[in-house]
Design an enzyme around this catalytic site. Structure first.
Site, short mmCIF file in Angstrom:
data_model
loop_
_atom_site.label_atom_id
_atom_site.label_comp_id
_atom_site.label_asym_id
_atom_site.label_seq_id
_atom_site.Cartn_x
_atom_site.Cartn_y
_atom_site.Cartn_z
NE ARG A 1 -1.19 1.96 4.00
CZ ARG A 1 -1.65 3.19 3.27
NH1 ARG A 1 -2.97 3.46 3.19
NH2 ARG A 1 -0.73 3.74 2.54
CG HIS B 1 -8.28 7.64 3.92
ND1 HIS B 1 -7.26 6.90 3.34
CD2 HIS B 1 -7.87 7.65 5.20
CE1 HIS B 1 -6.67 6.14 4.20
NE2 HIS B 1 -6.89 6.67 5.27
CG ASP C 1 -1.94 -0.86 0.92
OD1 ASP C 1 -2.47 -1.55 -0.06
OD2 ASP C 1 -2.70 -1.13 2.08
NE ARG D 1 -8.42 2.53 7.23
CZ ARG D 1 -7.87 2.39 6.34
NH1 ARG D 1 -6.70 3.06 6.01
NH2 ARG D 1 -8.23 1.62 5.51
CB CYS E 1 -5.01 7.16 -2.82
SG CYS E 1 -6.65 7.03 -1.84
#
Length: 298
Positions: free
Chosen positions: A111, A185, A86, A156, A288
């Protein structure tokens, strides 16, 4: 106050059709998806049972990179690390204003190892690093609109990170709550259309957003603060149409966001279509993959 209907796209007012837009030079951090795959699931888009094509992801990412370069923008690269698929989603790797880089602290352990890699990159490239205490996922949940930081929470980044980012940058922070897990997000539900407000830019920076991604309180805040915003349809939101990047004139968007494309043209922006369908399998799109670098050494 009732929620704003979003069944059909509406431009809700304002600037004249064909308004003259001024392109701003931007500087972005990107990461080539050499190790891209979907081997775990931390958002509704990720299905490990679905095959992914790393070579296709790289080609699509390269098209985005080359589009930025062709538009005159500056691209910096961070090296991809094996085992961190990611990392291509660099927007989550920090939030940068005036040469200060507020580092990430990822919610999910999958992550977590990305954070030191991004923080080390910032330090090695002339940025002043503010290491986080609170859980935050960088520009995924923090968007700069004029002098104001819009800050997302719900899935998040935590509310405490909103206080922390405000202290780091000494700016007003407006908290917005996301309620639809597909839009986990803030940068999946809001697009900043004008990166420069004031001298050399627009009088008031504008946004596009998906009302149904937010709770009623947040919708009311957005209606009040951005009465001329483009409100996109649910259909365009669902194809990550708002996960886009704008230089004030050119707006890089998904080719599937056809309603949003028409709305942008009506406002005088130039939509530029780039397909990142393979990277969407990991829950990420154009924004992103794009972290804005504001200030700092060159």
């Amino acid at each position: 106050m009732s929620a704003t209907p979003t069944a059909a796209p509406t431009s809700n007012a304002a600037p004249a059709t064909g308004a003259e837009r001024v392109q701003q030079h931007r500087r972005y951090l990107m990461c080539r998806p050499e190790h891209f795959t979907v081997s775990y699931s931390i958002n509704p888009w990720m299905e490990p049972s679905r095959p992914t094509d790393t070579a296709l992801a790289v080609r699509q990412w390269q098209a985005l990179h080359d589009t930025y370069v062709s538009l005159g923008h500056e691209i910096e690269l961070i090296d991809p690390l094996e085992g961190l698929p990611d990392m291509v989603y660099t927007a989550n790797g920090g939030f940068v204003i005036d040469g200060i880089a507020y580092g990430p602290k990822f919610r999910f352990r999958e992550r977590a190892a990305e954070a030191p890699a991004f923080i080390d990159w910032f330090a090695a490239n002339g940025f002043e690093v503010a290491e986080p205490v609170e859980v935050n996922e960088g520009e995924g949940d923090f968007l700069l609109v004029g002098d104001t930081i819009l800050a997302g929470t719900g899935f998040r980044s935590t509310g405490d990170s909103h206080r922390e980012v405000g202290e780091v940058f000494s700016r007003e922070v407006v908290s917005l709550t996301l309620t639809d897990p597909r839009f986990y997000h803030l940068d999946t539900a809001i697009s900043v259309l004008d990166p420069v407000e004031g001298p050399g830019g627009v009088d008031k920076a504008n946004i596009a957003y998906l009302p149904t991604a937010f709770d009623e309180r947040s919708q009311a805040i957005l209606r009040e603060r951005y009465p001329d915003a483009i409100r996109v349809s649910d259909a365009d939101g669902a194809v990550f149409g708002l996960n886009s990047a704008s230089d004030g004139k050119n707006v890089i968007i998904s080719p599937r966001a056809v309603g949003f494309e028409a709305q942008l043209r009506e406002r005088g922006y130039t939509p530029v279509m780039v397909d990142l369908s393979e990277l969407l399998l990991g829950g990420g799109g154009i924004k992103c993959c794009t972290l804005e670098l504001r200030g700092g050494a060159r």
